[in-house]
Design a protein around this motif. Sequence first.
Motif, PDB file in Angstrom:
ATOM      1  N   LEU A 188       0.836  -1.204   0.000  1.00 65.45           N
ATOM      2  CA  LEU A 188       0.000   0.000   0.000  1.00 65.45           C
ATOM      3  C   LEU A 188       0.868   1.250   0.000  1.00 65.45           C
ATOM      4  O   LEU A 188       0.589   2.208  -0.733  1.00 65.45           O
ATOM      5  N   ARG A 189       1.899   1.233   0.823  1.00 66.74           N
ATOM      6  CA  ARG A 189       2.791   2.394   0.933  1.00 66.74           C
ATOM      7  C   ARG A 189       3.393   2.746  -0.419  1.00 66.74           C
ATOM      8  O   ARG A 189       3.418   3.903  -0.812  1.00 66.74           O
ATOM      9  N   SER A 190       3.874   1.703  -1.099  1.00 69.15           N
ATOM     10  CA  SER A 190       4.562   1.995  -2.352  1.00 69.15           C
ATOM     11  C   SER A 190       3.575   2.544  -3.388  1.00 69.15           C
ATOM     12  O   SER A 190       3.893   3.447  -4.141  1.00 69.15           O
ATOM     13  N   HIS A 191       2.344   1.995  -3.398  1.00 71.16           N
ATOM     14  CA  HIS A 191       1.331   2.506  -4.330  1.00 71.16           C
ATOM     15  C   HIS A 191       0.924   3.912  -3.971  1.00 71.16           C
ATOM     16  O   HIS A 191       0.737   4.773  -4.825  1.00 71.16           O
ATOM     17  N   ASN A 192       0.802   4.133  -2.650  1.00 68.70           N
ATOM     18  CA  ASN A 192       0.412   5.439  -2.156  1.00 68.70           C
ATOM     19  C   ASN A 192       1.407   6.501  -2.617  1.00 68.70           C
ATOM     20  O   ASN A 192       1.032   7.560  -3.087  1.00 68.70           O
ATOM     21  N   ASN A 193       2.671   6.166  -2.484  1.00 67.66           N
ATOM     22  CA  ASN A 193       3.709   7.105  -2.882  1.00 67.66           C
ATOM     23  C   ASN A 193       3.662   7.398  -4.375  1.00 67.66           C
ATOM     24  O   ASN A 193       3.837   8.533  -4.808  1.00 67.66           O
ATOM     25  N   GLN A 194       3.374   6.338  -5.130  1.00 70.23           N
ATOM     26  CA  GLN A 194       3.391   6.507  -6.587  1.00 70.23           C
ATOM     27  C   GLN A 194       2.155   7.242  -7.106  1.00 70.23           C
ATOM     28  O   GLN A 194       2.227   8.051  -8.002  1.00 70.23           O
ATOM     29  N   HIS A 195       1.001   6.917  -6.511  1.00 72.35           N
ATOM     30  CA  HIS A 195      -0.249   7.431  -7.090  1.00 72.35           C
ATOM     31  C   HIS A 195      -1.017   8.372  -6.188  1.00 72.35           C
ATOM     32  O   HIS A 195      -2.109   8.800  -6.526  1.00 72.35           O
ATOM     33  N   ASP A 196      -0.493   8.680  -5.040  1.00 72.55           N
ATOM     34  CA  ASP A 196      -1.158   9.569  -4.096  1.00 72.55           C
ATOM     35  C   ASP A 196      -2.602   9.133  -3.844  1.00 72.55           C
ATOM     36  O   ASP A 196      -3.566   9.840  -4.120  1.00 72.55           O
ATOM     37  N   LEU A 197      -2.764   7.910  -3.331  1.00 78.50           N
ATOM     38  CA  LEU A 197      -4.098   7.302  -3.197  1.00 78.50           C
ATOM     39  C   LEU A 197      -4.821   7.651  -1.900  1.00 78.50           C
ATOM     40  O   LEU A 197      -5.952   7.251  -1.701  1.00 78.50           O
TER      41      LEU A 197
END
Lengths: 322, 281
Positions: free
Chosen positions: A24-33
């Motif tokens: 989740l963290r890595s996706h969050n960083n990439q896509h600002d979710l």
Amino acid sequence: MDSSIQVLEFEKPLAELERMIAHLRSHNNQHDLKVEKEISNLESKIGKLRSDIYSNLNPWQRVQIARHPKRPYTLDYVGLCFEEFNEIHGDRLFSDDQALIGGTARFQGEAVMVIGHQKGRDTKERTKRNFGMANPEGYRKALRLMKMADKFGLPVFTFVDTPGAFPGIGAEERHISEAIAVNLREMFAVKVPMLCTIIGEGGSGGALGIAVTDRVLIMENAYYSVISPEGCAAILWKDRSHSAKAAEALKITAPDLLKHGLVDEVIPEPVGGAHYKPEVAAQNLKVVLAKHLGELKKLPLERLIELRFEKFRKMGSFLEKR
Amino acid sequence: MKAIFKKPSYSSPPTTRSRKLEIPKGLWIKCPSCGESIYNQQLDENSRVCTKCDYHFAMNARARLQLVLDPDSFAEEDAGLEAVNALDFPKYTERLAVEREKKCLKDAVISGTGRIKDMPVSVAVMDFSFLGGSMGVVVGEKITRAIERGAQQKIPMITFSSSGGARMHEGAFSLMQMAKVSGALMRLSQAKLPFISVLLDPTTGGVTASFATLGDLNIAEPGAMIGFAGPRVIKETTHQDLPKGFQTAEFLLAHGLIDKIVHRKQMRATLASFLSCLTKK
């Protein structure tokens, strides 16, 4: 090293949650979710799960933790609880055993002697340390250092972490039995305070060879046993797959040993085990060591060694019929 | 026909509990070393040593005492000590009951005082037939008391060991007996009293790694298997072939690990000689 092999069976749910958070963290960083809230939910869930798992450990699970490849070893605790460790090598007879090490150090400023089994972290070091299984030379070096400590009045701290003394041809040829036996006898005459801590595996005679001390302390998830659970299962049920049952029958966990008066105090480990937060484990250890050393230093030395014998003299109960 | 090759059964001299004598036993025993068939009674008369090849058969503790001590000099002590199942170890209580009944022993050691050629000694003899001669709390306690008796009466201590090691069923309590016995020996040594350890076939594990190798003299019977780890464990751990004669008394003598090998029939005379020298008599 592949980190997946370092996850114990009962820790898998934790590892799974940790993996999800990382994802989740890595996706969050990439896509600002904006999944911060979800992450923090998962984190609190993980904390609760960890404390649930670790408050209900069975003996076999504790053995797994005691053997955890990331568990702090003697040199880790020496680094965290002592200053100025200065290793002394060799038995002056045959070789330098890297599975059982020792040297001078300072504990809260005071000069002391430190002796302990040492395991290796990676394949190369594991071989060098012989998986923490000492040869006769290790026990003879340990005794040499104890006698030096006696001569110069240095308190002795020993750290036990061994599956057992090394069952090898050379070990037998150079009389491993005698090396251990002599230590057992001579430790009763070392006239300085002696404290032993079982930090991981307390494997039988190989452990006892440096554990005849005024205080025997044990880390919460360490074990101390007359035989390995696997060895016991092989003898009793002719099958090593019954190791969990054997671990239970042998009463080898820290709480069981304390209940039977075989150890003096259990040192708490952080939730998740000593390997999860080594600094916390070391801090807890340091506090307990300081307390016991303080008590022992108040005793006259003659009385100290008298009490040491009495302590072991009364271990074990029996019936006496006329 | 099968009865002829029955496992050797040890005959014991008459004791107050002579139940054992009613049990029928094999008339003939085959020597595991040379294959000779020996009449059981003849073997007894020959101190249970093969009449053809000198192979030393196992001998029970009471027969051993009779062989070594002056006639009628043995006074048993601590005969009332009995093991308890402190850890609730599975099936241990039942196992103890069966062993006591079958072996006519309370545990794996008999101890007391006696004389060898008129010299008083404190003595402890292990019996391998009882749970593999394993050392639990009772064995540890009886040997410790025997050592303390030696120290108190200022007489030498002799042990005859034959053991598979520490008793698993009593967990870490068994392990601690190694320390306890060794501590008692430190005190005996400080009192400058002799301790002679006789190692019999087999002596391994926690017994070898405590009192059995702590003698002022460590003496073995011919062919005795003596070691710390068992040969199978060593083979499995090291993946090496074991040297010829590995862990036999002869191997240990050649490596300088024991002081002497003494034939069973010379044991009494040898012990007497050493005792008289060490006590300057």
